[in-house]
Design a protein around this motif. Structure first.
Motif, PDB file in Angstrom:
ATOM      1  N   GLY A  49      74.459  83.424  23.665  1.00  0.00           N
ATOM      2  CA  GLY A  49      73.617  82.248  23.901  1.00  0.00           C
ATOM      3  C   GLY A  49      72.132  82.468  23.658  1.00  0.00           C
ATOM      4  O   GLY A  49      71.333  81.541  23.837  1.00  0.00           O
ATOM      5  N   ALA A  50      71.739  83.674  23.249  1.00  0.00           N
ATOM      6  CA  ALA A  50      70.307  83.936  23.023  1.00  0.00           C
ATOM      7  C   ALA A  50      69.740  83.075  21.900  1.00  0.00           C
ATOM      8  O   ALA A  50      68.532  82.833  21.843  1.00  0.00           O
ATOM      9  CB  ALA A  50      70.088  85.415  22.704  1.00  0.00           C
ATOM     10  N   CYS A  51      70.609  82.610  21.024  1.00  0.00           N
ATOM     11  CA  CYS A  51      70.165  81.844  19.851  1.00  0.00           C
ATOM     12  C   CYS A  51      70.210  80.335  20.087  1.00  0.00           C
ATOM     13  O   CYS A  51      70.067  79.566  19.134  1.00  0.00           O
ATOM     14  CB  CYS A  51      71.067  82.181  18.666  1.00  0.00           C
ATOM     15  SG  CYS A  51      72.779  81.665  18.959  1.00  0.00           S
ATOM     16  N   GLY A 106      63.567  89.250  29.503  1.00  0.00           N
ATOM     17  CA  GLY A 106      63.220  88.024  28.799  1.00  0.00           C
ATOM     18  C   GLY A 106      64.028  87.753  27.547  1.00  0.00           C
ATOM     19  O   GLY A 106      63.795  86.731  26.899  1.00  0.00           O
ATOM     20  N   TYR A 107      64.971  88.615  27.234  1.00  0.00           N
ATOM     21  CA  TYR A 107      65.683  88.410  25.961  1.00  0.00           C
ATOM     22  C   TYR A 107      66.515  87.129  25.971  1.00  0.00           C
ATOM     23  O   TYR A 107      66.593  86.415  24.978  1.00  0.00           O
ATOM     24  CB  TYR A 107      66.573  89.618  25.629  1.00  0.00           C
ATOM     25  CG  TYR A 107      66.855  89.684  24.161  1.00  0.00           C
ATOM     26  CD1 TYR A 107      65.939  90.268  23.282  1.00  0.00           C
ATOM     27  CD2 TYR A 107      68.001  89.093  23.619  1.00  0.00           C
ATOM     28  CE1 TYR A 107      66.160  90.282  21.918  1.00  0.00           C
ATOM     29  CE2 TYR A 107      68.231  89.100  22.265  1.00  0.00           C
ATOM     30  CZ  TYR A 107      67.303  89.703  21.415  1.00  0.00           C
ATOM     31  OH  TYR A 107      67.516  89.700  20.063  1.00  0.00           O
ATOM     32  N   CYS A 108      67.111  86.846  27.114  1.00  0.00           N
ATOM     33  CA  CYS A 108      67.960  85.648  27.199  1.00  0.00           C
ATOM     34  C   CYS A 108      67.144  84.374  27.407  1.00  0.00           C
ATOM     35  O   CYS A 108      67.685  83.269  27.314  1.00  0.00           O
ATOM     36  CB  CYS A 108      68.945  85.801  28.348  1.00  0.00           C
ATOM     37  SG  CYS A 108      68.151  85.747  29.981  1.00  0.00           S
ATOM     38  N   THR A 109      65.857  84.519  27.763  1.00  0.00           N
ATOM     39  CA  THR A 109      65.087  83.391  28.292  1.00  0.00           C
ATOM     40  C   THR A 109      64.966  82.204  27.328  1.00  0.00           C
ATOM     41  O   THR A 109      65.146  81.056  27.764  1.00  0.00           O
ATOM     42  CB  THR A 109      63.690  83.868  28.742  1.00  0.00           C
ATOM     43  OG1 THR A 109      63.852  85.003  29.595  1.00  0.00           O
ATOM     44  CG2 THR A 109      62.969  82.778  29.501  1.00  0.00           C
ATOM     45  N   PRO A 110      64.672  82.412  26.048  1.00  0.00           N
ATOM     46  CA  PRO A 110      64.580  81.228  25.178  1.00  0.00           C
ATOM     47  C   PRO A 110      65.873  80.401  25.175  1.00  0.00           C
ATOM     48  O   PRO A 110      65.817  79.166  25.240  1.00  0.00           O
ATOM     49  CB  PRO A 110      64.303  81.832  23.787  1.00  0.00           C
ATOM     50  CG  PRO A 110      63.636  83.134  24.091  1.00  0.00           C
ATOM     51  CD  PRO A 110      64.314  83.656  25.325  1.00  0.00           C
ATOM     52  N   CYS A 140      72.977  86.814  30.726  1.00  0.00           N
ATOM     53  CA  CYS A 140      71.787  87.565  31.117  1.00  0.00           C
ATOM     54  C   CYS A 140      72.238  88.898  31.708  1.00  0.00           C
ATOM     55  O   CYS A 140      73.027  88.917  32.647  1.00  0.00           O
ATOM     56  CB  CYS A 140      70.984  86.780  32.153  1.00  0.00           C
ATOM     57  SG  CYS A 140      69.545  87.692  32.752  1.00  0.00           S
ATOM     58  N   ARG A 141      71.729  89.961  31.141  1.00  0.00           N
ATOM     59  CA  ARG A 141      72.171  91.278  31.618  1.00  0.00           C
ATOM     60  C   ARG A 141      71.285  91.782  32.762  1.00  0.00           C
ATOM     61  O   ARG A 141      71.552  92.825  33.323  1.00  0.00           O
ATOM     62  CB  ARG A 141      72.145  92.285  30.480  1.00  0.00           C
ATOM     63  CG  ARG A 141      70.738  92.562  29.982  1.00  0.00           C
ATOM     64  CD  ARG A 141      70.690  93.534  28.848  1.00  0.00           C
ATOM     65  NE  ARG A 141      69.302  93.768  28.463  1.00  0.00           N
ATOM     66  CZ  ARG A 141      68.934  94.638  27.539  1.00  0.00           C
ATOM     67  NH1 ARG A 141      69.840  95.339  26.893  1.00  0.00           N
ATOM     68  NH2 ARG A 141      67.664  94.795  27.261  1.00  0.00           N
ATOM     69  N   CYS A 142      70.193  91.039  33.066  1.00  0.00           N
ATOM     70  CA  CYS A 142      69.202  91.580  34.000  1.00  0.00           C
ATOM     71  C   CYS A 142      69.192  90.921  35.373  1.00  0.00           C
ATOM     72  O   CYS A 142      69.099  91.598  36.377  1.00  0.00           O
ATOM     73  CB  CYS A 142      67.801  91.412  33.419  1.00  0.00           C
ATOM     74  SG  CYS A 142      67.551  92.119  31.804  1.00  0.00           S
ATOM     75  N   THR A 143      69.195  89.591  35.429  1.00  0.00           N
ATOM     76  CA  THR A 143      68.729  88.919  36.637  1.00  0.00           C
ATOM     77  C   THR A 143      69.789  88.653  37.692  1.00  0.00           C
ATOM     78  O   THR A 143      69.455  88.409  38.843  1.00  0.00           O
ATOM     79  CB  THR A 143      68.116  87.544  36.287  1.00  0.00           C
ATOM     80  OG1 THR A 143      69.157  86.723  35.733  1.00  0.00           O
ATOM     81  CG2 THR A 143      66.979  87.684  35.297  1.00  0.00           C
ATOM     82  N   GLN A 146      70.730  84.304  39.823  1.00  0.00           N
ATOM     83  CA  GLN A 146      70.269  83.513  40.966  1.00  0.00           C
ATOM     84  C   GLN A 146      68.874  82.929  40.721  1.00  0.00           C
ATOM     85  O   GLN A 146      68.617  81.761  40.967  1.00  0.00           O
ATOM     86  CB  GLN A 146      70.268  84.370  42.240  1.00  0.00           C
ATOM     87  CG  GLN A 146      69.983  83.576  43.503  1.00  0.00           C
ATOM     88  CD  GLN A 146      70.989  82.438  43.724  1.00  0.00           C
ATOM     89  OE1 GLN A 146      72.203  82.646  43.597  1.00  0.00           O
ATOM     90  NE2 GLN A 146      70.483  81.251  44.014  1.00  0.00           N
ATOM     91  N   ASN A 147      67.972  83.779  40.210  1.00  0.00           N
ATOM     92  CA  ASN A 147      66.609  83.288  39.983  1.00  0.00           C
ATOM     93  C   ASN A 147      66.532  82.322  38.805  1.00  0.00           C
ATOM     94  O   ASN A 147      65.622  81.487  38.739  1.00  0.00           O
ATOM     95  CB  ASN A 147      65.649  84.461  39.764  1.00  0.00           C
ATOM     96  CG  ASN A 147      65.360  85.190  41.060  1.00  0.00           C
ATOM     97  OD1 ASN A 147      65.886  84.824  42.112  1.00  0.00           O
ATOM     98  ND2 ASN A 147      64.543  86.213  40.995  1.00  0.00           N
ATOM     99  N   ILE A 148      67.460  82.441  37.889  1.00  0.00           N
ATOM    100  CA  ILE A 148      67.492  81.478  36.779  1.00  0.00           C
ATOM    101  C   ILE A 148      67.887  80.103  37.310  1.00  0.00           C
ATOM    102  O   ILE A 148      67.294  79.087  36.942  1.00  0.00           O
ATOM    103  CB  ILE A 148      68.453  81.962  35.671  1.00  0.00           C
ATOM    104  CG1 ILE A 148      67.880  83.212  35.003  1.00  0.00           C
ATOM    105  CG2 ILE A 148      68.704  80.858  34.644  1.00  0.00           C
ATOM    106  CD1 ILE A 148      68.788  83.872  33.988  1.00  0.00           C
ATOM    107  N   VAL A 149      68.860  80.087  38.204  1.00  0.00           N
ATOM    108  CA  VAL A 149      69.253  78.816  38.824  1.00  0.00           C
ATOM    109  C   VAL A 149      68.060  78.228  39.579  1.00  0.00           C
ATOM    110  O   VAL A 149      67.750  77.035  39.450  1.00  0.00           O
ATOM    111  CB  VAL A 149      70.450  79.030  39.774  1.00  0.00           C
ATOM    112  CG1 VAL A 149      70.731  77.755  40.577  1.00  0.00           C
ATOM    113  CG2 VAL A 149      71.688  79.448  38.980  1.00  0.00           C
ATOM    114  N   ARG A 150      67.373  79.070  40.338  1.00  0.00           N
ATOM    115  CA  ARG A 150      66.201  78.577  41.084  1.00  0.00           C
ATOM    116  C   ARG A 150      65.120  78.046  40.130  1.00  0.00           C
ATOM    117  O   ARG A 150      64.427  77.082  40.438  1.00  0.00           O
ATOM    118  CB  ARG A 150      65.600  79.698  41.937  1.00  0.00           C
ATOM    119  CG  ARG A 150      66.445  80.060  43.135  1.00  0.00           C
ATOM    120  CD  ARG A 150      65.606  80.790  44.190  1.00  0.00           C
ATOM    121  NE  ARG A 150      66.477  81.354  45.202  1.00  0.00           N
ATOM    122  CZ  ARG A 150      66.762  82.656  45.322  1.00  0.00           C
ATOM    123  NH1 ARG A 150      66.231  83.517  44.509  1.00  0.00           N
ATOM    124  NH2 ARG A 150      67.578  83.085  46.271  1.00  0.00           N
ATOM    125  N   SER A 151      64.962  78.718  39.006  1.00  0.00           N
ATOM    126  CA  SER A 151      63.948  78.293  38.032  1.00  0.00           C
ATOM    127  C   SER A 151      64.228  76.889  37.519  1.00  0.00           C
ATOM    128  O   SER A 151      63.311  76.070  37.350  1.00  0.00           O
ATOM    129  CB  SER A 151      63.903  79.267  36.852  1.00  0.00           C
ATOM    130  OG  SER A 151      63.652  80.575  37.284  1.00  0.00           O
TER     131      SER A 151
END
Ligand code: FES
Ligand code: FES
Length: 252
Positions: A49-51, A106-110, A140-143, A146-151
């Motif tokens: 999904g990074a793309c 941040g790799y997955c972020t976009p 996401c291999r890092c987070t 949970q924080n992505i949901v909050r974001s």
């Protein structure tokens, strides 16, 4: 023999004509032909999904589509988010990821941002399960997510607050083009009934200020740097910062 064909992509509001081989993937056209490297490649096989980008408003994995299949489409990438009508400097989703620590490497972020954008366009008040479902195609291999949901929850709240403060005008404008929205993304263009000036044309005079907190920068005769007069004006609501400055014996 090259078998290139000419296609047109409107990316972040700008139309591009590019020559592509039939087998060229959309993600490679975006990154290499248009030099928009905010869209990442994590697997090239549709798994990470990074793309993710929006094609005509729908989230798609751009490594799973040939560029030629997107001929004539409107594409939104992460680079275009700050110019969207609902953005104010940065997009509420980007702000949410910053405030809620929604990224580490941040790799997955976009890709996450684009999936979040598609979700909030469809459902402005999603519950946690809906958010998790919307980003289920983004790894996401890092987070730990949970924080992505909050974001994304942060962004939903922020968008709702802005819409309420703006009488719903922000939400109404989200379907308009960036160019129509004005130099501030369209968030401060409402004329003041208490003496604020009419909104300027796009690119209006940024050297003037009517004193409203949400001033659009149109002409009023006030000193844009006289904050005291502007604050007086915000209190008395008369939109005449120049008079307030005179009351204090200042020249404007
Ligand atoms: S690069 Fe497209 S899904 Fe991983
Ligand atoms: S923040 Fe590193 S992969 Fe998501």
């Amino acid at each position: 023999m090259t078998d290139e064909r000419e296609i047109t992509l409107t990316v972040n509001g700008t139309e591009h004509t590019v020559e592509v081989e039939p087998r060229r993937l959309l993600v490679h056209a975006i990154r290499e032909d248009l030099d928009l490297t905010g869209t990442h490649i994590g697997c090239d096989t549709g798994n990470c999904g990074a793309c993710t980008v929006l094609k005509d408003g729908e989230p798609i994995k751009s490594c799973l589509m040939f560029a030629a299949q997107a001929d004539g489409a409107e594409i939104l990438t992460v680079e275009g988010m700050e110019d969207l009508p609902e953005a104010d400097g940065i997009h509420p989703l980007q702000e949410g990821f910053r405030e809620e620590h929604g990224l580490q490497c941040g790799y997955c972020t976009p890709g996450m941002l684009m999936s979040g954008k598609a979700l909030l366009d469809e459902d402005p008040d999603p519950d946690e399960e809906t958010i998790r479902d919307a980003i289920s195609g983004n790894l996401c291999r890092c987070t730990g997510y949970q924080n992505i949901v909050r974001s994304i929850e942060y962004a939903a709240d922020e968008l709702a607050d802005r819409a309420a403060a703006d009488g719903g005008a922000v939400a109404a404008r989200t379907g308009e083009s960036t160019a129509d929205a004005g130099p501030d993304g369209g968030t401060a263009q409402t004329p003041s009934p208490e003496g604020g000036h009419e909104p300027p044309a796009v690119g209006g005079d940024a050297d003037t200020f009517c004193g409203r907190e949400d001033c659009c920068g149109g002409p009023s005769g006030a000193d844009p740097f006289d904050r005291e007069a502007l604050l007086d004006d915000a209190e008395d609501g008369n939109g005449d910062a120049a008079v307030d400055a005179d009351d204090r014996g200042d020249s404007v």
